[in-house]
Design an enzyme around this catalytic site. Structure first.
Site, PDB file in Angstrom:
ATOM      1  N   CYS A  31      24.085  37.060  -2.987  1.00 20.13           N
ATOM      2  CA  CYS A  31      23.233  36.155  -3.772  1.00 20.13           C
ATOM      3  C   CYS A  31      23.543  36.268  -5.265  1.00 20.13           C
ATOM      4  CB  CYS A  31      21.758  36.427  -3.508  1.00 20.13           C
ATOM      5  SG  CYS A  31      21.239  38.132  -3.845  1.00 20.13           S
ATOM      6  N   HIS A 331      16.630  40.175  -4.999  1.00 15.91           N
ATOM      7  CA  HIS A 331      17.306  38.924  -4.650  1.00 15.91           C
ATOM      8  C   HIS A 331      17.544  38.116  -5.923  1.00 15.91           C
ATOM      9  CE1 HIS A 331      18.570  35.653  -2.140  1.00 15.91           C
ATOM     10  NE2 HIS A 331      17.558  34.862  -2.484  1.00 15.91           N
TER      11      HIS A 331
END
Length: 383
Positions: A31, A331
């Site tokens: 990510c 994230h």
């Protein structure tokens, strides 16, 4: 997912027909790369340069590298018949892991480190290509040697003139930056220039040094603004005690004052908020979950007196966001602006959001919030 897809399809009526909005598949904690790649893809001048590079290099049998893989990915997105969907950046991720061992593991990586690596690697590859082209087009060796000798002589003469000028210019010593290779389009888009001014408090001589930058890393505090962070970046710093400055005019260590300002503005301004800090007592990195308010329209105030275009404005077009509590887990997602609309790009997910959703990335005043979104990298384009 159905509601999200429906929302995006309705919104596409207001978006340019030629634009494509594709999510990127996650290959196990990638990510950090996906969020940066999406931000760069929606940096219009950068995308144009990459696509042009891809077109120019199609006829050449160039070896695969980070830049060719990036160009291949951008072409893949840009040439899709559908307007939305998901693309797997497999070739790019494989090349990244092959070229840099830092990104080989499946552990959580840093988006800022990836951005730095990608821009520097691409600029180095472009410099090598330019050098190879110049060597192929260069005149015969005898002519070349004569030109080199005359250039060296001229450079030596100019350096002597600079030294003489520095001795008689009223107490200002300018330290020239090292000669750099010709700029690439990476430099043209992202590179700015900082100038540090150090004033000796004994003789009042000001020594200036220049250095290039692709981004500015800013210290942050709880409940502050981006403008305040930039002001602190250029605040006057005292050099005393063990940190005294060696003054060339005094020929010794002296108390001094130092400050850093922006001398040349980049076209694309990258600002990195230093959210991860090493805590010595705990021997670990921790995330600073501070609320930092950033504007959607920015005018830099910490420029030098001779900075061209100091009154120009910058518009925010991308925000790389870190979600989670710590530096080793969490994230990354990105907010990007396209045709006056904001989108959330979260790996495979592409969703339409409004400006207030982007403002949630300012952060929170709560010390602990594991789900809070925090702006980490801000990208502005100069008008």
């Amino acid at each position: 997912m159905g509601a999200t897809s429906s929302r995006l399809e309705k919104a596409l009526a207001e978006y340019p027909e030629s634009e494509r909005y594709f999510g990127l598949e996650n290959f196990g904690n990638t990510c950090y790369a996906n969020s940066v790649l999406q931000s760069l893809y929606f940096c219009q001048p950068f995308r144009r340069a990459v696509l042009e590079y891809a077109q120019n290099s199609m006829s050449k049998s160039a070896d695969e590298n980070m830049l060719t893989c990036l160009a291949d990915l951008f072409v893949q997105i840009h040439s899709q018949k559908k307007r939305t969907g998901v693309i797997a950046p497999k070739r790019f991720v494989q090349r990244l892991k092959k070229d840099n061992e830092l990104f080989r593991s499946y552990m959580h990586q840093d988006a800022h480190e990836f951005l730095n690596y990608l821009l520097n690697e691409c600029s180095e590859l472009l410099e090598k290509e330019a050098k190879a082209r110049k060597a192929a087009e260069s005149p015969p060796a005898a002519e070349n040697n004569a030109d080199s000798a005359s250039q060296a002589e001229l450079q030596q003469q100019r350096q002597q003139e600079t030294n003489n000028s520095a001795e008689s210019n009223g107490g200002v010593v300018a330290v020239a930056p090292k000669q750099a290779p010709p700029p690439t389009w990476i430099h043209d888009l992202f590179q700015g220039t900082l100038v540090s001014e150090t004033r000796c408090l004994a003789c009042n001589t000001v020594t200036t040094r220049e250095e290039a930058f692709y981004d500015l890393s800013l210290d942050i505090e709880q409940n502050c603004s981006l403008t305040a962070c930039l002001q602190n970046f250029s605040a006057t710093e005292a050099l005393d005690g063990d940190d005294k400055f060696f003054c060339d005019a005094c020929k010794g260590l002296q108390d001094a004052q130092k400050r850093m300002k922006i001398k040349a503005l980049p076209h694309v301004l990258c600002l990195h908020l230093k959210r991860f800090k090493y805590i010595e007592q705990q021997d670990r990195m921790r995330k600073l979950n501070y609320r930092v308010v950033f504007p959607f329209e920015l005018k830099l105030r910490n420029t030098s007196d001779d900075c061209k275009g100091a009154d120009d404005f910058y518009d925010l077009f991308a925000v790389v966001v870190h979600v989670g509590q710590g530096p080793n887990h969490g994230h990354y997602v990105s907010f990007i602006k396209s045709s006056e609309h904001w989108l959330l790009l979260d790996d495979e997910l592409v969703d339409v959001v409004n400006e207030s959703h982007v403002q949630q990335a300012f952060g929170t005043t709560q010390e602990y919030n594991s789900t809070a979104e925090h702006g980490y990298i801000l990208l502005y384009e100069r008008r």
